[in-house]
Every structure is written in structure tokens, then in C-alpha cells.
Design a protein around this motif. Structure first.
Motif, PDB file in Angstrom:
ATOM      1  N   LYS A  68      60.610  20.612  -7.335  1.00  0.00           N
ATOM      2  CA  LYS A  68      60.303  20.476  -5.628  1.00  0.00           C
ATOM      3  C   LYS A  68      61.302  21.283  -4.988  1.00  0.00           C
ATOM      4  N   THR A  93      51.936  18.336   1.244  1.00  0.00           N
ATOM      5  CA  THR A  93      52.369  17.061   0.470  1.00  0.00           C
ATOM      6  C   THR A  93      52.782  16.152   1.527  1.00  0.00           C
ATOM      7  N   SER A  94      52.624  14.939   1.173  1.00  0.00           N
ATOM      8  CA  SER A  94      52.894  13.835   2.148  1.00  0.00           C
ATOM      9  C   SER A  94      54.238  13.589   2.770  1.00  0.00           C
ATOM     10  N   THR A  96      56.639  12.372   0.976  1.00  0.00           N
ATOM     11  CA  THR A  96      57.163  10.985   0.582  1.00  0.00           C
ATOM     12  C   THR A  96      58.792  11.146   0.220  1.00  0.00           C
ATOM     13  N   PHE A 141      46.976  16.336   4.396  1.00  0.00           N
ATOM     14  CA  PHE A 141      47.145  15.359   2.935  1.00  0.00           C
ATOM     15  C   PHE A 141      45.649  15.963   2.141  1.00  0.00           C
ATOM     16  N   ALA A 214      47.155   8.118  -5.359  1.00  0.00           N
ATOM     17  CA  ALA A 214      47.799   8.840  -4.463  1.00  0.00           C
ATOM     18  C   ALA A 214      49.323   8.161  -4.440  1.00  0.00           C
ATOM     19  N   GLU A 215      49.441   6.873  -4.827  1.00  0.00           N
ATOM     20  CA  GLU A 215      50.624   5.982  -4.829  1.00  0.00           C
ATOM     21  C   GLU A 215      50.401   5.191  -6.111  1.00  0.00           C
ATOM     22  N   TRP A 217      50.414   1.836  -8.235  1.00  0.00           N
ATOM     23  CA  TRP A 217      49.785   0.727  -8.061  1.00  0.00           C
ATOM     24  C   TRP A 217      49.806  -0.082  -9.600  1.00  0.00           C
ATOM     25  N   GLY A 238      46.855  12.937  -8.832  1.00  0.00           N
ATOM     26  CA  GLY A 238      47.014  14.396  -8.470  1.00  0.00           C
ATOM     27  C   GLY A 238      48.240  14.543  -7.728  1.00  0.00           C
ATOM     28  N   LEU A 239      48.500  15.680  -7.388  1.00  0.00           N
ATOM     29  CA  LEU A 239      49.620  16.071  -6.568  1.00  0.00           C
ATOM     30  C   LEU A 239      49.421  17.497  -5.921  1.00  0.00           C
ATOM     31  N   THR A 240      49.606  17.412  -4.761  1.00  0.00           N
ATOM     32  CA  THR A 240      49.420  19.061  -3.899  1.00  0.00           C
ATOM     33  C   THR A 240      49.742  20.038  -4.624  1.00  0.00           C
ATOM     34  N   THR A 302      57.187  17.040 -12.212  1.00  0.00           N
ATOM     35  CA  THR A 302      56.402  16.132 -10.854  1.00  0.00           C
ATOM     36  C   THR A 302      57.362  15.019 -10.677  1.00  0.00           C
ATOM     37  N   PRO A 325      51.472   6.621 -13.693  1.00  0.00           N
ATOM     38  CA  PRO A 325      53.001   6.874 -13.059  1.00  0.00           C
ATOM     39  C   PRO A 325      53.523   5.440 -12.353  1.00  0.00           C
ATOM     40  N   LYS A 424      49.780   6.140   2.361  1.00  0.00           N
ATOM     41  CA  LYS A 424      50.761   5.551   1.381  1.00  0.00           C
ATOM     42  C   LYS A 424      51.637   4.552   1.810  1.00  0.00           C
TER      43      LYS A 424
HETATM   44  P1  ADP Z   1      54.313  13.581  -2.163  1.00  0.00           P
HETATM   45  O1  ADP Z   1      55.153  13.932  -3.402  1.00  0.00           O
HETATM   46  O2  ADP Z   1      55.149  13.898  -0.782  1.00  0.00           O
HETATM   47  O3  ADP Z   1      53.978  12.243  -2.079  1.00  0.00           O
HETATM   48  P2  ADP Z   1      51.467  14.115  -2.643  1.00  0.00           P
HETATM   49  O4  ADP Z   1      50.735  13.570  -1.479  1.00  0.00           O
HETATM   50  O5  ADP Z   1      51.085  15.424  -3.113  1.00  0.00           O
HETATM   51  O6  ADP Z   1      53.051  14.427  -2.390  1.00  0.00           O
HETATM   52  O7  ADP Z   1      51.537  12.940  -3.594  1.00  0.00           O
HETATM   53  C1  ADP Z   1      51.740  13.347  -5.094  1.00  0.00           C
HETATM   54  C2  ADP Z   1      52.468  12.206  -5.572  1.00  0.00           C
HETATM   55  O8  ADP Z   1      51.948  11.063  -5.477  1.00  0.00           O
HETATM   56  C3  ADP Z   1      52.570  12.160  -7.298  1.00  0.00           C
HETATM   57  O9  ADP Z   1      53.547  13.060  -7.693  1.00  0.00           O
HETATM   58  C4  ADP Z   1      52.942  10.770  -7.392  1.00  0.00           C
HETATM   59  O10 ADP Z   1      54.132  10.331  -7.422  1.00  0.00           O
HETATM   60  C5  ADP Z   1      51.733  10.073  -6.541  1.00  0.00           C
HETATM   61  N1  ADP Z   1      50.697   9.872  -7.107  1.00  0.00           N
HETATM   62  C6  ADP Z   1      49.593  10.336  -6.883  1.00  0.00           C
HETATM   63  N2  ADP Z   1      48.593   9.708  -7.569  1.00  0.00           N
HETATM   64  C7  ADP Z   1      48.816   8.584  -8.309  1.00  0.00           C
HETATM   65  C8  ADP Z   1      48.565   7.384  -9.108  1.00  0.00           C
HETATM   66  N3  ADP Z   1      47.410   7.270  -9.180  1.00  0.00           N
HETATM   67  N4  ADP Z   1      49.375   6.513  -9.409  1.00  0.00           N
HETATM   68  C9  ADP Z   1      50.764   6.755  -8.802  1.00  0.00           C
HETATM   69  N5  ADP Z   1      51.392   7.541  -8.375  1.00  0.00           N
HETATM   70  C10 ADP Z   1      50.361   8.688  -7.750  1.00  0.00           C
END
Ligand code: ADP
Ligand code: ZN
Length: 436
Positions: A68, A93-94, A96, A141, A214-215, A217, A238-240, A302, A325, A424
Motif C-alpha cells: 500500500k 479504497t475506503s 480504513t 467505494f 468488505a469487513e 466478520w 475483495g479489495l479495490t 494485502t 481473513p 464498514k
Molecule cells: P480499505 O483497505 O481502505 O478498507 P477496501 O475498501 O478496498 O479498502 O477494502 C478492502 C479490505 O477490506 C480488504 O483488504 C480486507 O481487509 C477487507 N475485507 C474485504 N472483504 C472482506 C471479508 N469478506 N472479510 C474480511 N475482510 C474483508
């Protein structure tokens, strides 16, 4: 089990054919990047590796990583591999974990990404007959755009709700008979709670499945959402940087997510040494995107921690699977020298029957780290006496001590006092950073 594929010719491809396809695409992609991305060419030159050195999948390990930090350094155009005039989309990306990074897409890149999301929807039982309610945020997003495009490809009736305005979400869901809900798991939980508050029972909605990601859980949260909404809840990852949601998705077996290996090579590495680890080891996930034209990242770290396994899946897919993850190398908190992941705290809460509405606050007082966990009481428990609440706090503290190895201070707070997330969830407030 019924077979549910969007592109069976790839999703069920024999392993040796996948490897052959990946090899061919890798050789082409490394050449494309070397010729068109001076930033990565410099990294390859520094390592003394040329495109001609890449002949097999094993040669992948000769290539430099991207992180990153590289994306932030090369922001915004430094990793672009085609003229801007060939790009049709930008997403971001968000943010985070810091400054947002942007990613570019050609029309082929958008198509490939939407195919991946369509695979996820079909794997969750989606067909032309479904009403696909997309409550991921629309905009920069990737959540909204990805699932929206995938839903169109499957031919579902697509409801582009975006996130927020939960009253309207519930109204449209009930009036239009949404059958598949796509959003973050924390927002699914919130929508579920809202339905419950309105006295709408799980069997009164038409939902059958949810595609949540996206987060991070937990399995406990999955069960909670499934019972609140009366659905089967599927994970999507997934990730952006690599495209967006749909890099990996769950099938009906629900034991890990299949990575779309015709488009991405996945590796797991030791985050400290960068050494690739054998299948079955826990480590940091690294992706190489094989088909991306505009923003083709090679060996992108990642920071997500997971395990890869390849084995026969009852769904018939041959793609390797990744575990959920449950943390990122960068969301691990080090508290008094102990590694703590927010997901561990969440698992304790849900196991003990609490809602996953919590917030973790870390601070440093007199040179000692402090860990406070604020947890919402459910409306049924709220009327309990102070003595009862104290007893519950004690019992949570000791369960967390067993899980984490350190004792947090648990505070049970009134229902609905922790801010709900429509995207998120914000689980951690680390005040130590303010003092640094
Ligand atoms: P950011 O890294 O700023 O959050 P993104 O919006 O692209 O950017 O989010 C990708 C990240 O979100 C991944 O690298 C991962 O950490 C998390 N993520 C996406 N999907 C999942 C999932 N199903 N379970 C856990 N974490 C996830
Ligand atoms: Zn499967």
C-alpha cells in the motif's frame, strides 16, 4: 448438491489447466507491466529480474512485492499501465487504514470484475428471477458498483439502494420483495435489528440469501444475521487494488472462499520475511492480477491474514479456497505487548449472547496501555439491576482474559448508544496515536 455456476468453464477447470492458464497470463502480464509501468520496472531492475526470467509459476517468487505504501507513493497515476484515454472508471479504497488509494479500470477490467461478482451471486443461489437489493455504498467505494454490475450480469432485478436511510431500505425490501441482500455484515445486522423492532418476523420478508463482505466478520455474527433475517449468509472478499469485491466468494459448502484463480494468483507469505509459505499455512495474502489492463498489480501485499487450501469442494469448483481473513496485519493491536485482534473480542461477545455492537478503545495512561470495551446491552437486558450489569461485566472480562491473555475493562452501555455503521464498522479507537 445442486451446481450453481456463472462461468463453469473456468470455475470447474481442472487444476492443471488453471496452472497452465495462469502461467500463460503471468508471462504476458509481467511483460505488460515492465513495458508500461516505470515504477514497477524500476523495482524489477533493482532486483535484477527481467520479464524473460518469468517462465513458470514458481518464477513468481523472483518478482518484487508491491505494498500500500507503493500505491500511496505512486498516487495517483504512477501505476497506471495504459493511457488514461483507455480507462473508463476510477474507484477508491475506503481508507480504513490511512490515505485512500485509487484504482483505474478499462472496459475489459470492469467486465472481468463484474463477472467475478456475478459468480458470487450465482454461488449464493442468485438467478434471473431474483430481486437483488444492493445496500453497499455506491460511489468511489467498490462495494456498490461491483455487486450492481454482477447483479446485472446474472439478470437479477437490481435494486440500487446504496447504504443509508434504513427506513427506506426496509420499506423497499418489503414492498418490492427483495430476495438477495448485498451489504456489509454490520449493515445487515442493523437492517435485521430494524426489521425486528418493527415487528417484522424473519419469515415475513422474501429474502433467501445475503452476500456480505468488505469487513471482517465472525461465524457467530453470521449465525446472528441468518436468524435475524431468515436467510443463508454468504461471505465475499475483495479489495479495490485488485478489482473490488468478488476476488473470492463463498459457495454453498461455506467452508472458505474460492479465489477466482483464472484472474488472480494468490500466495500466502510470512509477513516478516516475505517468504512464500506452503498451502495450509497462516500468513499474509498476496495477489497478482493476471487480466487487469489499467492497474495490473503484481505480488500486491494485502495485509490480510488467512490460510489457503486446495481440496475437492462439494460444489465442484476447483479454485483454491481462502479462509475468512479475521484480521489484517495492520489492525492487530499490540496492548501491553500482547497481540489482540478485534475479531477475538467480537467472538467472545457473540458467544456470550451479546450483540456485535461494540467499540474498543485503547489508550496509554501512566505509560501503561489500557483496553476498554464498550458493549451494548440488548433491550431485554437493559432493565437489569446495576448488580446484574456488574456481574455481566465481570463475566465478560474473565471470558476475554481467557481468549486474549489480558483483562480489558468492559462497560455495558444502553441499547443504540454505539453509532451504527452503514458501511464498514469502526471497531477500534486507538487514542495512543494522538499522544505519539
Ligand atoms: P480499505 O483497505 O481502505 O478498507 P477496501 O475498501 O478496498 O479498502 O477494502 C478492502 C479490505 O477490506 C480488504 O483488504 C480486507 O481487509 C477487507 N475485507 C474485504 N472483504 C472482506 C471479508 N469478506 N472479510 C474480511 N475482510 C474483508
Ligand atoms: Zn465450493
Amino acid at each position: 448438491m445442486e451446481n450453481r455456476y456463472f462461468q463453469p468453464e473456468f470455475e470447474t477447470m481442472p487444476e492443471k489447466d488453471i496452472k497452465a492458464l495462469q502461467t500463460k497470463k503471468l508471462i504476458r502480464q509481467v511483460k505488460h507491466v515492465y513495458e508500461n509501468v516505470p515504477y514497477y520496472r524500476n523495482l524489477m531492475d533493482e532486483k535484477g529480474v527481467k520479464p524473460e526470467d518469468i517462465k513458470t509459476l514458481d518464477d513468481l517468487r523472483k518478482l518484487p512485492f508491491l505494498s500500500k505504501a507503493d500505491l500511496r507513493e505512486a498516487y495517483p497515476y504512477g501505476l497506471l499501465a495504459v493511457p488514461l484515454s483507455k480507462c473508463v472508471r476510477i474507484q477508491s479504497t475506503s481508507g480504513t487504514t490511512g490515505k485512500r488509494v485509487v484504482a483505474f479500470y478499462t472496459q475489459n477490467d470492469v467486465d472481468m470484475w463484474e463477472d467475478c461478482c456475478a459468480r458470487a451471486i450465482v454461488a449464493a443461489g442468485g438467478t434471473k428471477g431474483d430481486v437483488c437489493h444492493v445496500s453497499y455504498g455506491y460511489g468511489l467505494f467498490t462495494g456498490g458498483a461491483g455487486l450492481h454490475g454482477g447483479s446485472h450480469k446474472v439478470g437479477c432485478l437490481t435494486l440500487p439502494m446504496s447504504s443509508g436511510n434504513t427506513d427506506r431500505q426496509v420499506q423497499f425490501m418489503m414492498d418490492l420483495g427483495s430476495t438477495i441482500l448485498c451489504c456489509t455484515p454490520s449493515y445487515a445486522e442493523f437492517i435485521g435489528e430494524t426489521l425486528k423492532e418493527r415487528g417484522i418476523k424473519p419469515d415475513e420478508n422474501k429474502l433467501k440469501a445475503g452476500i456480505f463482505g468488505a469487513e471482517p466478520w465472525t461465524e457467530e455474527m453470521r449465525r446472528d444475521i441468518e436468524s435475524l433475517l431468515g436467510i443463508k449468509a454468504y461471505d465475499i472478499y475483495g479489495l479495490t487494488e485488485i478489482s473490488g469485491p468478488g476476488v473470492a466468494f463463498e459457495c454453498e459448502e461455506q467452508r472458505g472462499m474460492h479465489i477466482n484463480e483464472d484472474h488472480f494468483i494468490a500466495e500466502v507469505i510470512d509477513p516478516d520475511t516475505g517468504e512464500p509459505l506452503p498451502e495450509g499455512s497462516r500468513g499474509e495474502l498476496v495477489f497478482t492480477s493476471l487480466d487487469k489492463e489499467a492497474f495490473p498489480l503484481i505480488r500486491y501485499r494485502t495485509r490480510d491474514i488467512c490460510v489457503l487450501t486446495r481440496g475437492k469442494c462439494t460444489c465442484g469448483r476447483t479454485f483454491v479456497k481462502m479462509t475468512k481473513p479475521l484480521g489484517r496485519t495492520d489492525d492487530m493491536l499490540i496492548i501491553r505487548g500482547v497481540n489482540v485482534f478485534p475479531s477475538q473480542i467480537e467472538a467472545v461477545l457473540i458467544n456470550q449472547g451479546y450483540s456485535p455492537n461494540y467499540q474498543i478503545e485503547v489508550d496509554r495512561v501512566n505509560n501503561t496501555d489500557t483496553l476498554d470495551v464498550f458493549v451494548e446491552l440488548s433491550p431485554e437486558h437493559f432493565s437489569d439491576t446495576i448488580k446484574d450489569v456488574e456481574r455481566q461485566e465481570q463475566s465478560l472480562q474473565s471470558a476475554m482474559k481467557t481468549m486474549l491473555g489480558i483483562v480489558p475493562k468492559v462497560h455495558l452501555v444502553a441499547p443504540k448508544t454505539i453509532e451504527r455503521s452503514e458501511g464498514k464498522a469502526v471497531r477500534v479507537i486507538d487514542k495512543r496515536k494522538l499522544h505519539d
